[in-house]
Design a protein around this motif. Sequence first.
Motif, short mmCIF file in Angstrom:
data_model
loop_
_atom_site.label_atom_id
_atom_site.label_comp_id
_atom_site.label_asym_id
_atom_site.label_seq_id
_atom_site.Cartn_x
_atom_site.Cartn_y
_atom_site.Cartn_z
N TYR A 224 0.81 -1.21 0.00
CA TYR A 224 0.00 0.00 0.00
C TYR A 224 0.84 1.27 0.00
N CYS A 225 1.80 1.37 0.94
CA CYS A 225 2.64 2.58 0.99
C CYS A 225 3.94 2.40 0.20
N LYS A 226 4.20 1.17 -0.24
CA LYS A 226 5.39 0.85 -1.05
C LYS A 226 6.70 1.11 -0.32
N ILE A 227 6.67 1.04 1.01
CA ILE A 227 7.89 1.23 1.81
C ILE A 227 8.35 -0.12 2.32
N GLU A 228 9.62 -0.39 2.16
CA GLU A 228 10.19 -1.63 2.67
C GLU A 228 10.43 -1.48 4.17
N GLN A 229 9.94 -2.46 4.93
CA GLN A 229 9.98 -2.38 6.39
C GLN A 229 10.32 -3.74 6.98
N PRO A 230 10.71 -3.77 8.26
CA PRO A 230 10.95 -5.06 8.92
C PRO A 230 9.66 -5.89 8.96
N GLU A 231 9.80 -7.18 8.88
CA GLU A 231 8.63 -8.06 8.86
C GLU A 231 7.74 -7.90 10.09
N GLU A 232 8.34 -7.48 11.22
CA GLU A 232 7.57 -7.31 12.45
C GLU A 232 6.52 -6.19 12.32
N ASN A 233 6.66 -5.34 11.32
CA ASN A 233 5.71 -4.26 11.09
C ASN A 233 4.46 -4.73 10.36
N PHE A 234 4.40 -6.01 10.04
CA PHE A 234 3.26 -6.59 9.34
C PHE A 234 2.61 -7.62 10.26
N GLY A 235 1.30 -7.53 10.40
CA GLY A 235 0.59 -8.47 11.25
C GLY A 235 0.68 -9.89 10.71
N ILE A 236 0.51 -10.84 11.61
CA ILE A 236 0.52 -12.25 11.21
C ILE A 236 -0.86 -12.62 10.70
N ALA A 237 -0.90 -13.15 9.49
CA ALA A 237 -2.16 -13.59 8.89
C ALA A 237 -2.47 -15.03 9.29
N ALA A 238 -1.43 -15.87 9.31
CA ALA A 238 -1.62 -17.28 9.65
C ALA A 238 -0.27 -17.93 9.91
N ILE A 239 -0.33 -19.02 10.65
CA ILE A 239 0.85 -19.86 10.83
C ILE A 239 0.43 -21.26 10.44
N ILE A 240 1.02 -21.76 9.36
CA ILE A 240 0.65 -23.06 8.83
C ILE A 240 1.89 -23.93 8.76
N ASN A 241 1.81 -25.09 9.42
CA ASN A 241 2.93 -26.02 9.48
C ASN A 241 4.23 -25.33 9.90
N GLY A 242 4.12 -24.44 10.86
CA GLY A 242 5.30 -23.75 11.38
C GLY A 242 5.77 -22.57 10.56
N LYS A 243 5.17 -22.34 9.40
CA LYS A 243 5.55 -21.20 8.56
C LYS A 243 4.62 -20.03 8.85
#
Length: 122
Positions: free
Chosen positions: A6-25
């Motif tokens: 949306y903002c096209k800014i590269e950021q640390p992954e922690e700045n993105f909410g978790i959508a799902a955890i599947i098989n440990g991923k």
Amino acid sequence: MKLCKYCKIEQPEENFGIAAIINGKTYRRHKCRACKQARQRERRQEVWARLAEYKKTLSCVRCGFADYRALDFHHLDPEEKDVAVADFVSRGASSAKIKKEIEKCVVLCANCHRIEHYGNGM
């Protein structure tokens, strides 16, 4: 690092909410938290504006006062009340949920609403 779609800014992954955890991923959302919060604020403002426009067509059922800024939704049956209409809007509830809650109410001006509740909590 992850790119927000949306903002096209590269950021640390922690700045993105978790959508799902599947098989440990861990799968993260495409929208960063800042963009998500901005959209939530925008949506709430849109809902408040629609509610204000609707209230402009109403008046107090007791005294007829019609200034939308001082009109409240009063639940006739407290047992049926899920939550106050304003709280639904603040929480970002859907228009359908808000409409359903409004259907349980009558419109009172702030003065008549205070008079209605006077002594109920004392």
